[in-house]
Design a protein around this motif. Sequence first.
Motif, PDB file in Angstrom:
ATOM      1  N   GLN A 131       0.854  -1.153   0.140  1.00  0.00           N
ATOM      2  CA  GLN A 131       0.024   0.002   0.064  1.00  0.00           C
ATOM      3  C   GLN A 131       1.059   1.324  -0.133  1.00  0.00           C
ATOM      4  OE1 GLN A 131      -3.276   0.045   2.913  1.00  0.00           O
ATOM      5  NE2 GLN A 131      -3.287  -2.221   3.027  1.00  0.00           N
ATOM      6  N   ARG A 132       2.108   1.259   0.592  1.00  0.00           N
ATOM      7  CA  ARG A 132       2.885   2.219   0.673  1.00  0.00           C
ATOM      8  C   ARG A 132       3.820   2.585  -0.422  1.00  0.00           C
ATOM      9  NH1 ARG A 132       3.017   0.940   6.195  1.00  0.00           N
ATOM     10  NH2 ARG A 132       5.028  -0.081   6.097  1.00  0.00           N
ATOM     11  N   ALA A 133       3.975   1.248  -1.366  1.00  0.00           N
ATOM     12  CA  ALA A 133       4.948   1.312  -2.369  1.00  0.00           C
ATOM     13  C   ALA A 133       4.440   2.287  -3.585  1.00  0.00           C
ATOM     14  CB  ALA A 133       5.165  -0.055  -2.696  1.00  0.00           C
ATOM     15  N   GLU A 134       5.529   2.855  -4.328  1.00  0.00           N
ATOM     16  CA  GLU A 134       5.149   3.255  -5.589  1.00  0.00           C
ATOM     17  C   GLU A 134       5.165   2.397  -6.579  1.00  0.00           C
ATOM     18  OE1 GLU A 134       7.503   6.791  -6.076  1.00  0.00           O
ATOM     19  OE2 GLU A 134       6.918   7.737  -4.199  1.00  0.00           O
ATOM     20  N   VAL A 135       6.319   1.559  -6.535  1.00  0.00           N
ATOM     21  CA  VAL A 135       6.622   0.537  -7.491  1.00  0.00           C
ATOM     22  C   VAL A 135       6.660  -1.066  -6.948  1.00  0.00           C
ATOM     23  CG1 VAL A 135       8.218  -0.198  -9.467  1.00  0.00           C
ATOM     24  CG2 VAL A 135       8.071   2.150  -8.832  1.00  0.00           C
ATOM     25  N   ILE A 136       6.053  -2.031  -7.439  1.00  0.00           N
ATOM     26  CA  ILE A 136       5.960  -3.314  -7.076  1.00  0.00           C
ATOM     27  C   ILE A 136       6.545  -4.091  -8.161  1.00  0.00           C
ATOM     28  CG2 ILE A 136       4.353  -5.264  -6.666  1.00  0.00           C
ATOM     29  CD1 ILE A 136       2.398  -3.195  -5.350  1.00  0.00           C
ATOM     30  N   ILE A 137       7.608  -5.024  -7.826  1.00  0.00           N
ATOM     31  CA  ILE A 137       8.304  -5.952  -8.808  1.00  0.00           C
ATOM     32  C   ILE A 137       8.032  -7.382  -8.446  1.00  0.00           C
ATOM     33  CG2 ILE A 137      10.397  -6.332  -9.788  1.00  0.00           C
ATOM     34  CD1 ILE A 137      11.537  -3.916  -8.906  1.00  0.00           C
ATOM     35  N   CYS A 138       7.703  -8.296  -9.539  1.00  0.00           N
ATOM     36  CA  CYS A 138       7.457  -9.541  -9.477  1.00  0.00           C
ATOM     37  C   CYS A 138       8.589 -10.329 -10.730  1.00  0.00           C
ATOM     38  CB  CYS A 138       6.194 -10.252  -9.624  1.00  0.00           C
ATOM     39  SG  CYS A 138       4.940  -9.543  -8.423  1.00  0.00           S
ATOM     40  N   GLN A 139       8.838 -11.445 -10.309  1.00  0.00           N
ATOM     41  CA  GLN A 139       9.678 -12.420 -11.304  1.00  0.00           C
ATOM     42  C   GLN A 139       8.735 -13.704 -11.053  1.00  0.00           C
ATOM     43  OE1 GLN A 139      11.157 -12.146  -8.079  1.00  0.00           O
ATOM     44  NE2 GLN A 139      11.298 -10.034  -8.459  1.00  0.00           N
ATOM     45  N   LEU A 140       9.440 -14.874 -11.653  1.00  0.00           N
ATOM     46  CA  LEU A 140       8.719 -16.165 -11.705  1.00  0.00           C
ATOM     47  C   LEU A 140       9.433 -17.131 -11.097  1.00  0.00           C
ATOM     48  CD1 LEU A 140       7.579 -16.197 -15.449  1.00  0.00           C
ATOM     49  CD2 LEU A 140       6.405 -15.281 -13.461  1.00  0.00           C
ATOM     50  N   GLU A 141      10.195 -16.852 -10.007  1.00  0.00           N
ATOM     51  CA  GLU A 141      10.824 -17.970  -9.320  1.00  0.00           C
ATOM     52  C   GLU A 141      10.080 -18.292  -7.953  1.00  0.00           C
ATOM     53  OE1 GLU A 141      15.464 -17.836 -10.488  1.00  0.00           O
ATOM     54  OE2 GLU A 141      14.899 -16.426  -8.598  1.00  0.00           O
ATOM     55  N   VAL A 142       8.748 -17.911  -7.780  1.00  0.00           N
ATOM     56  CA  VAL A 142       7.965 -18.159  -6.628  1.00  0.00           C
ATOM     57  C   VAL A 142       6.436 -18.751  -7.480  1.00  0.00           C
ATOM     58  CG1 VAL A 142       9.070 -16.509  -5.106  1.00  0.00           C
ATOM     59  CG2 VAL A 142       7.193 -15.973  -6.344  1.00  0.00           C
ATOM     60  N   PRO A 143       5.778 -19.193  -6.621  1.00  0.00           N
ATOM     61  CA  PRO A 143       4.721 -19.942  -7.155  1.00  0.00           C
ATOM     62  C   PRO A 143       3.758 -18.906  -8.099  1.00  0.00           C
ATOM     63  CG  PRO A 143       5.017 -20.758  -4.926  1.00  0.00           C
ATOM     64  CD  PRO A 143       5.807 -19.635  -5.157  1.00  0.00           C
ATOM     65  N   SER A 144       3.307 -19.332  -9.155  1.00  0.00           N
ATOM     66  CA  SER A 144       2.529 -18.550  -9.963  1.00  0.00           C
ATOM     67  C   SER A 144       1.416 -17.699  -9.606  1.00  0.00           C
ATOM     68  CB  SER A 144       2.071 -19.377 -11.170  1.00  0.00           C
ATOM     69  OG  SER A 144       1.400 -20.554 -10.870  1.00  0.00           O
ATOM     70  N   THR A 145       0.872 -18.522  -8.298  1.00  0.00           N
ATOM     71  CA  THR A 145      -0.515 -17.978  -7.826  1.00  0.00           C
ATOM     72  C   THR A 145      -0.216 -16.938  -6.845  1.00  0.00           C
ATOM     73  OG1 THR A 145      -0.226 -19.567  -5.995  1.00  0.00           O
ATOM     74  CG2 THR A 145      -1.571 -20.328  -7.425  1.00  0.00           C
ATOM     75  N   THR A 146       0.745 -17.030  -6.299  1.00  0.00           N
ATOM     76  CA  THR A 146       1.596 -15.745  -5.671  1.00  0.00           C
ATOM     77  C   THR A 146       1.732 -14.379  -6.531  1.00  0.00           C
ATOM     78  OG1 THR A 146       2.328 -17.309  -3.869  1.00  0.00           O
ATOM     79  CG2 THR A 146       3.239 -15.062  -3.875  1.00  0.00           C
ATOM     80  N   VAL A 147       2.365 -14.846  -7.587  1.00  0.00           N
ATOM     81  CA  VAL A 147       2.697 -13.830  -8.715  1.00  0.00           C
ATOM     82  C   VAL A 147       1.438 -13.115  -9.149  1.00  0.00           C
ATOM     83  CG1 VAL A 147       3.928 -13.379 -10.918  1.00  0.00           C
ATOM     84  CG2 VAL A 147       4.982 -14.829  -9.461  1.00  0.00           C
ATOM     85  N   ALA A 148       0.546 -14.154  -9.391  1.00  0.00           N
ATOM     86  CA  ALA A 148      -0.949 -13.423  -9.877  1.00  0.00           C
ATOM     87  C   ALA A 148      -1.528 -12.592  -8.889  1.00  0.00           C
ATOM     88  CB  ALA A 148      -1.765 -14.793 -10.262  1.00  0.00           C
ATOM     89  N   TRP A 149      -1.508 -13.216  -7.660  1.00  0.00           N
ATOM     90  CA  TRP A 149      -2.011 -12.313  -6.560  1.00  0.00           C
ATOM     91  C   TRP A 149      -1.439 -10.828  -6.422  1.00  0.00           C
ATOM     92  CZ3 TRP A 149      -0.916  -9.612  -1.964  1.00  0.00           C
ATOM     93  CH2 TRP A 149      -1.934  -9.344  -1.439  1.00  0.00           C
ATOM     94  N   THR A 150      -0.317 -10.988  -6.322  1.00  0.00           N
ATOM     95  CA  THR A 150       0.655  -9.601  -6.271  1.00  0.00           C
ATOM     96  C   THR A 150       0.456  -8.692  -7.343  1.00  0.00           C
ATOM     97  OG1 THR A 150       2.121 -10.810  -5.085  1.00  0.00           O
ATOM     98  CG2 THR A 150       2.832  -8.601  -5.727  1.00  0.00           C
TER      99      THR A 150
END
Length: 302
Positions: A131-150
């Motif tokens: 909530q306090r961030a300006e930029v959120i970064i993801c990659q694909l080395e964690v479960p896809s469900t987690t990437v999708a949620w983020t």
Amino acid sequence: MDAKVVVVGSLNMDLVARAQRLPRAGETLTGDSFFTAPGGKGANQAVAVARLGASVAMVGNVGDDAYGQQLRQALLTEGIDCQGVSVCPGVSSGVALIVVDAASQNAIVVIPGGNGLLSPESVSRFDALLQRAEVIICQLEVPSTTVAWTLARGRELGRTVILNPAPASGPLPAEWYAYIDYLIPNESEAEALAGVRVNDQESARRAAERLRQLGAGKVIVTLGGDGALLVDASGSRHFPAPRVQPVDTTAAGDTFVGGFAAGLARGLSEDEAISFGQRAAALSVTRVGAQPSIPLLKELAP
């Protein structure tokens, strides 16, 4: 101080062997050297953001082993907010086995360890960071469900959402694209995602156009020594790469992503942030290792 960038992703210990060439199947080679260094695409990108001038928080998992302690401490040493780095009991930390040849090409095997247990619920515990961030970064080395949620949560919050689709072996889920402001693949990842053979700037442009048609906001294809290609609604722009003599390309892409995000968080224009990320990545390939190769802000030419 609130983190302007939040990285949700992996932390690995890199076990790096250097040899004159990569081994063939079934072959045993005598190598030249060996060392360990903190890595993982998520942690690498967080370190790049921190060293390149922006505040950053990391959300991820480590195991309850010596590597986990070292990985967390390495981030704390960089001034990274680690309240979101959790320890998974009875599980090893992520490990990457890396072989680098004399031409600075590498082959990597990753064991997920704690990274594989990073769930949407794990990340939601630290929603205040998002909530306090300006930029959120993801990659694909964690479960896809987690990437999708983020990704979806980042879009819901109206943050700038960056996905570095690495490693990628095939198309992304169709619903992901609408959440992504900047999709940043390399050539092989762009090819895997778009189903378009990528071997030059023009084919990279076609692949990026396809990814935009699928719903991605903007696409930046990193082309190694050939620079980077930005494709958006107005067309495409090529950014030549600084010329350097590479020693080890490990974490070059992570350095670019982190540098680009840091540039945006520091108020640089999009073009300036891309060039900034390129300069950082170019310097990183002149050094050995993942996190050890990532430069400091003061090392970059203005």
